[in-house]
Design a protein around this motif. Structure first.
Motif, PDB file in Angstrom:
ATOM      1  N   LYS A 273       0.841  -1.201   0.000  1.00  0.00           N
ATOM      2  CA  LYS A 273       0.000   0.000   0.000  1.00  0.00           C
ATOM      3  C   LYS A 273       0.877   1.252   0.000  1.00  0.00           C
ATOM      4  O   LYS A 273       1.726   1.428   0.878  1.00  0.00           O
ATOM      5  N   LEU A 274       0.653   2.111  -0.981  1.00  0.00           N
ATOM      6  CA  LEU A 274       1.445   3.329  -1.108  1.00  0.00           C
ATOM      7  C   LEU A 274       1.359   4.181   0.152  1.00  0.00           C
ATOM      8  O   LEU A 274       2.375   4.704   0.633  1.00  0.00           O
ATOM      9  N   GLU A 275       0.150   4.332   0.709  1.00  0.00           N
ATOM     10  CA  GLU A 275      -0.011   5.202   1.880  1.00  0.00           C
ATOM     11  C   GLU A 275       0.791   4.702   3.072  1.00  0.00           C
ATOM     12  O   GLU A 275       1.286   5.515   3.864  1.00  0.00           O
ATOM     13  N   THR A 276       0.932   3.386   3.233  1.00  0.00           N
ATOM     14  CA  THR A 276       1.731   2.846   4.340  1.00  0.00           C
ATOM     15  C   THR A 276       3.178   3.294   4.208  1.00  0.00           C
ATOM     16  O   THR A 276       3.805   3.742   5.181  1.00  0.00           O
ATOM     17  N   ARG A 277       3.716   3.176   3.001  1.00  0.00           N
ATOM     18  CA  ARG A 277       5.106   3.554   2.778  1.00  0.00           C
ATOM     19  C   ARG A 277       5.290   5.059   2.939  1.00  0.00           C
ATOM     20  O   ARG A 277       6.279   5.527   3.535  1.00  0.00           O
ATOM     21  N   GLN A 278       4.360   5.831   2.423  1.00  0.00           N
ATOM     22  CA  GLN A 278       4.457   7.282   2.556  1.00  0.00           C
ATOM     23  C   GLN A 278       4.381   7.705   4.013  1.00  0.00           C
ATOM     24  O   GLN A 278       5.074   8.646   4.432  1.00  0.00           O
ATOM     25  N   ALA A 279       3.540   7.022   4.792  1.00  0.00           N
ATOM     26  CA  ALA A 279       3.436   7.335   6.219  1.00  0.00           C
ATOM     27  C   ALA A 279       4.774   7.100   6.922  1.00  0.00           C
ATOM     28  O   ALA A 279       5.217   7.912   7.742  1.00  0.00           O
ATOM     29  N   ILE A 280       5.435   6.005   6.581  1.00  0.00           N
ATOM     30  CA  ILE A 280       6.738   5.717   7.184  1.00  0.00           C
ATOM     31  C   ILE A 280       7.743   6.802   6.811  1.00  0.00           C
ATOM     32  O   ILE A 280       8.495   7.290   7.659  1.00  0.00           O
ATOM     33  N   SER A 281       7.756   7.197   5.544  1.00  0.00           N
ATOM     34  CA  SER A 281       8.695   8.233   5.114  1.00  0.00           C
ATOM     35  C   SER A 281       8.474   9.545   5.869  1.00  0.00           C
ATOM     36  O   SER A 281       9.428  10.203   6.296  1.00  0.00           O
ATOM     37  N   ARG A 282       7.201   9.926   6.049  1.00  0.00           N
ATOM     38  CA  ARG A 282       6.895  11.170   6.758  1.00  0.00           C
ATOM     39  C   ARG A 282       7.187  11.072   8.251  1.00  0.00           C
ATOM     40  O   ARG A 282       7.358  12.102   8.918  1.00  0.00           O
ATOM     41  N   ALA A 283       7.243   9.846   8.787  1.00  0.00           N
ATOM     42  CA  ALA A 283       7.492   9.666  10.226  1.00  0.00           C
ATOM     43  C   ALA A 283       8.978   9.623  10.565  1.00  0.00           C
ATOM     44  O   ALA A 283       9.345   9.652  11.744  1.00  0.00           O
ATOM     45  N   ILE A 284       9.827   9.564   9.560  1.00  0.00           N
ATOM     46  CA  ILE A 284      11.278   9.499   9.811  1.00  0.00           C
ATOM     47  C   ILE A 284      11.822  10.897  10.071  1.00  0.00           C
ATOM     48  O   ILE A 284      11.715  11.779   9.212  1.00  0.00           O
ATOM     49  N   ASP A 285      12.407  11.083  11.226  1.00  0.00           N
ATOM     50  CA  ASP A 285      13.027  12.368  11.559  1.00  0.00           C
ATOM     51  C   ASP A 285      14.471  12.335  11.053  1.00  0.00           C
ATOM     52  O   ASP A 285      15.414  12.056  11.794  1.00  0.00           O
ATOM     53  N   ARG A 286      14.637  12.616   9.767  1.00  0.00           N
ATOM     54  CA  ARG A 286      15.948  12.516   9.143  1.00  0.00           C
ATOM     55  C   ARG A 286      16.968  13.455   9.784  1.00  0.00           C
ATOM     56  O   ARG A 286      18.140  13.112   9.942  1.00  0.00           O
ATOM     57  N   ARG A 287      16.545  14.656  10.118  1.00  0.00           N
ATOM     58  CA  ARG A 287      17.484  15.602  10.724  1.00  0.00           C
ATOM     59  C   ARG A 287      18.002  15.096  12.060  1.00  0.00           C
ATOM     60  O   ARG A 287      19.191  15.207  12.362  1.00  0.00           O
ATOM     61  N   ARG A 288      17.113  14.518  12.852  1.00  0.00           N
ATOM     62  CA  ARG A 288      17.534  13.974  14.149  1.00  0.00           C
ATOM     63  C   ARG A 288      18.547  12.852  13.967  1.00  0.00           C
ATOM     64  O   ARG A 288      19.545  12.765  14.689  1.00  0.00           O
ATOM     65  N   ILE A 289      18.298  11.983  12.983  1.00  0.00           N
ATOM     66  CA  ILE A 289      19.235  10.895  12.707  1.00  0.00           C
ATOM     67  C   ILE A 289      20.586  11.456  12.274  1.00  0.00           C
ATOM     68  O   ILE A 289      21.645  11.002  12.729  1.00  0.00           O
ATOM     69  N   ALA A 290      20.571  12.458  11.387  1.00  0.00           N
ATOM     70  CA  ALA A 290      21.828  13.054  10.931  1.00  0.00           C
ATOM     71  C   ALA A 290      22.618  13.643  12.093  1.00  0.00           C
ATOM     72  O   ALA A 290      23.844  13.482  12.174  1.00  0.00           O
ATOM     73  N   GLU A 291      21.930  14.309  13.015  1.00  0.00           N
ATOM     74  CA  GLU A 291      22.610  14.987  14.117  1.00  0.00           C
ATOM     75  C   GLU A 291      23.083  14.012  15.190  1.00  0.00           C
ATOM     76  O   GLU A 291      24.188  14.157  15.718  1.00  0.00           O
ATOM     77  N   ILE A 292      22.265  13.003  15.500  1.00  0.00           N
ATOM     78  CA  ILE A 292      22.611  12.092  16.593  1.00  0.00           C
ATOM     79  C   ILE A 292      23.524  10.967  16.133  1.00  0.00           C
ATOM     80  O   ILE A 292      24.550  10.684  16.750  1.00  0.00           O
ATOM     81  N   VAL A 293      23.150  10.315  15.040  1.00  0.00           N
ATOM     82  CA  VAL A 293      23.902   9.134  14.602  1.00  0.00           C
ATOM     83  C   VAL A 293      25.183   9.522  13.875  1.00  0.00           C
ATOM     84  O   VAL A 293      26.246   8.947  14.118  1.00  0.00           O
ATOM     85  N   TYR A 294      25.089  10.530  13.005  1.00  0.00           N
ATOM     86  CA  TYR A 294      26.244  10.883  12.185  1.00  0.00           C
ATOM     87  C   TYR A 294      26.932  12.158  12.645  1.00  0.00           C
ATOM     88  O   TYR A 294      27.771  12.716  11.931  1.00  0.00           O
ATOM     89  N   ARG A 295      26.578  12.599  13.843  1.00  0.00           N
ATOM     90  CA  ARG A 295      27.251  13.707  14.547  1.00  0.00           C
ATOM     91  C   ARG A 295      27.389  14.946  13.665  1.00  0.00           C
ATOM     92  O   ARG A 295      28.418  15.591  13.624  1.00  0.00           O
ATOM     93  N   LYS A 296      26.340  15.229  12.893  1.00  0.00           N
ATOM     94  CA  LYS A 296      26.295  16.396  12.006  1.00  0.00           C
ATOM     95  C   LYS A 296      27.275  16.302  10.842  1.00  0.00           C
ATOM     96  O   LYS A 296      27.487  17.268  10.120  1.00  0.00           O
TER      97      LYS A 296
END
Length: 496
Positions: A273-296
């Motif tokens: 289902k397209l909406e399921t995948r789109q929901a997951i994409s919108r729920a990912i806090d990419r900026r938070r991952i970049a700052e925490i995991v990859y130390r900016k």
């Protein structure tokens, strides 16, 4: 393979290597986090990157301007319709001493075209309809389409000795500037200069030792004590530990970013289902991952190509912004009840940051009713599950983001044969159109549309582009990587 720890691997020219010029007696000691999974150059596992350009040659290499440079092929010519390319081989030898012939090139390309060994390059290799030896030093490729990324592709096709292919972990099967001398699985392997290489005068190191140090802090400590000279496959932890340390400097090569992504198997419910995948994409806090995991050190992204790449389109970055309210609305629209699923991750040395990213992803997805079970695998198992599309979701990394898009696109994110199992007629038409023109402006527009389609369909979700740090001893010069992120070590100076 693991039962012969300590076995010394000799080739027919080992005596000649030992008597190389005294001026080339320098040694470089490199650390990486994982062991090679054998010395077959068709396998692009992280632990194999370090030996590819050292033990093997390619027909061409790609310059920083994206233009091909001579390798084993000293010249080439395209037919007027662009569908036939003829290569003239230089006089060169394998490590066994045998001359390299056009039949070896035919053998190698056909090997990359087999399901069993050619997984990384197989989708694009299929566009080579025929390869034949015109004479011992002339090879002719017949193409099924223009293949605008042909030379980029051939820069990752490492020519192999057909006589020793079944014993390449014990007998050198390549022709590169170095020859394999010793492998102690789980500990280290050693490569020594090949004096009969066609450009041996440009090989500045006599010996390269590659040590396996899985723990990132231990690898950083080894660099500080002088036990190693250069660290590969390290992450933000080692960089933090080594930043501003006396005698240490950190390079960040710009030729090839690491792109960290989430991939979804669209053949498995409820991800069809397209909406399921789109929901997951919108729920990912990419900026938070970049700052925490990859130390900016990484920048959040919605598209496969990093800033600076000709295919990068600024407008695509607005296509996947973090929006929990929208993610919840999409889940409701999909009519999906809360569910549990798994995400595959790999050990940090193979896919840096994946496990830590999974923890953040687990928190994010719980907010939209998805319970995430994190599965972590070693390098070999993670790779096999990826290639077999045996996953619900997976977190992984590719290092081909500096390549022509034709290099990475088909192998992972195109068509029903792609690892995400996603396909639509419109999407496939775009991918096909990208292969029918060599015009730069037209290709930029097509890949802009492809990037927008990827963001919309959300079957693969780029999260972060990172240009990895390479800590090294101060005084080391000449380190570089190719567009695929594979190290080139033969021109390094300042080693021990």
């Amino acid at each position: 393979m693991g039962n012969w720890r300590g076995l010394v691997i000799l080739c027919g020219l080992s005596i000649a290597i030992a008597t190389g010029p005294a001026a080339r007696a320098s040694e470089l000691v490199v650390s990486q986090g994982v062991d090679p999974i054998g010395f077959d150059p068709t396998r692009f596992a992280t632990g194999n990157h370090v030996f590819l350009h050292q033990l093997y040659d390619t027909l061409v290499t790609l310059g920083p301007d994206g233009e091909p440079r001579a390798g084993l092929a000293e010249s080439w010519q395209r037919s007027p319709d662009g569908l036939t390319v003829t290569f003239r081989l230089r006089e060169a030898r394998f490590h066994t001493g045998r001359a390299i012939t056009a039949e070896d090139v035919v053998f190698t390309i056909e090997r990359y075209q087999t399901e069993r060994v050619g997984a990384n390059l197989l989708p694009r290799m299929r566009s080579i309809r025929q390869v034949r030896a015109v004479d011992p030093r002339t090879v002719e490729l017949t193409l099924g389409d223009l293949m605008p990324g042909l030379f980029d592709l051939l820069g990752a096709v490492f020519i192999q000795n057909r006589d020793t292919i079944d014993a390449m972990n014990r007998t050198a099967a390549g022709s590169g500037p170095y020859v394999l001398r010793e492998w102690r699985p789980g500990v280290q392997f050693t490569m020594e200069r090949f004096p009969q290489h066609w450009r041996s005068d440009q090989t500045l190191l006599n010996r390269i030792v590659v040590r396996t140090i899985p723990d990132e802090s231990a690898a950083a400590a080894a660099l500080q004590t002088g036990a190693v000279d250069l660290l590969l496959t390290t992450g933000a932890l080692a960089e933090t530990q080594l930043r501003d340390r006396p005698g240490i400097r950190i390079e960040r090569p710009q030729a090839s970013p690491r792109t960290f992504y989430l991939m979804i198997n669209t053949a498995r419910p409820p991800f069809e289902k397209l909406e399921t995948r789109q929901a997951i994409s919108r729920a990912i806090d990419r900026r938070r991952i970049a700052e925490i995991v990859y130390r900016k050190n990484g920048g959040e992204t919605c598209q496969p190509w990093a800033p600076g790449h000709w295919a990068h389109a600024t407008e695509v970055e607005r296509a996947c912004g973090f929006d929990l309210a929208e993610a919840r609305r999409l889940m409701e629209r999909a009519g999906i009840a809360p569910f549990t699923t798994t995400v595959n991750t790999a050990v940090d040395a193979y896919s840096p940051g994946s496990v830590e990213t999974a923890q953040i992803l687990k928190e994010d997805l719980a907010k939209i009713g998805i319970t995430l079970d994190i599965k972590t695998y070693d390098q070999a198992r993670a790779r096999s599950l990826l290639l077999a599309s045996d996953f619900d979701m997976l977190l992984h990394v590719y290092t081909e983001g500096g390549n022509d898009p034709q290099f990475i696109l088909p192998s992972g994110i195109s068509g029903p044969g792609g690892r995400a199992k996603y396909t639509t007629p419109a999407y496939e038409a775009l991918v096909a159109a990208a292969g029918r023109t060599a015009d730069g402006a037209a290709r930029r527009d097509i890949y802009r549309q492809i990037s927008l389609a990827i963001a919309e369909a959300a079957f693969v979700m780029p999260i972060v582009h990172e240009f990895p740090s390479i800590p090294m001893k101060r005084g080391i010069e000449g380190f570089r990587v190719d567009a695929s992120g594979f190290p080139v070590l033969s021109r390094i100076t300042g080693a021990r």
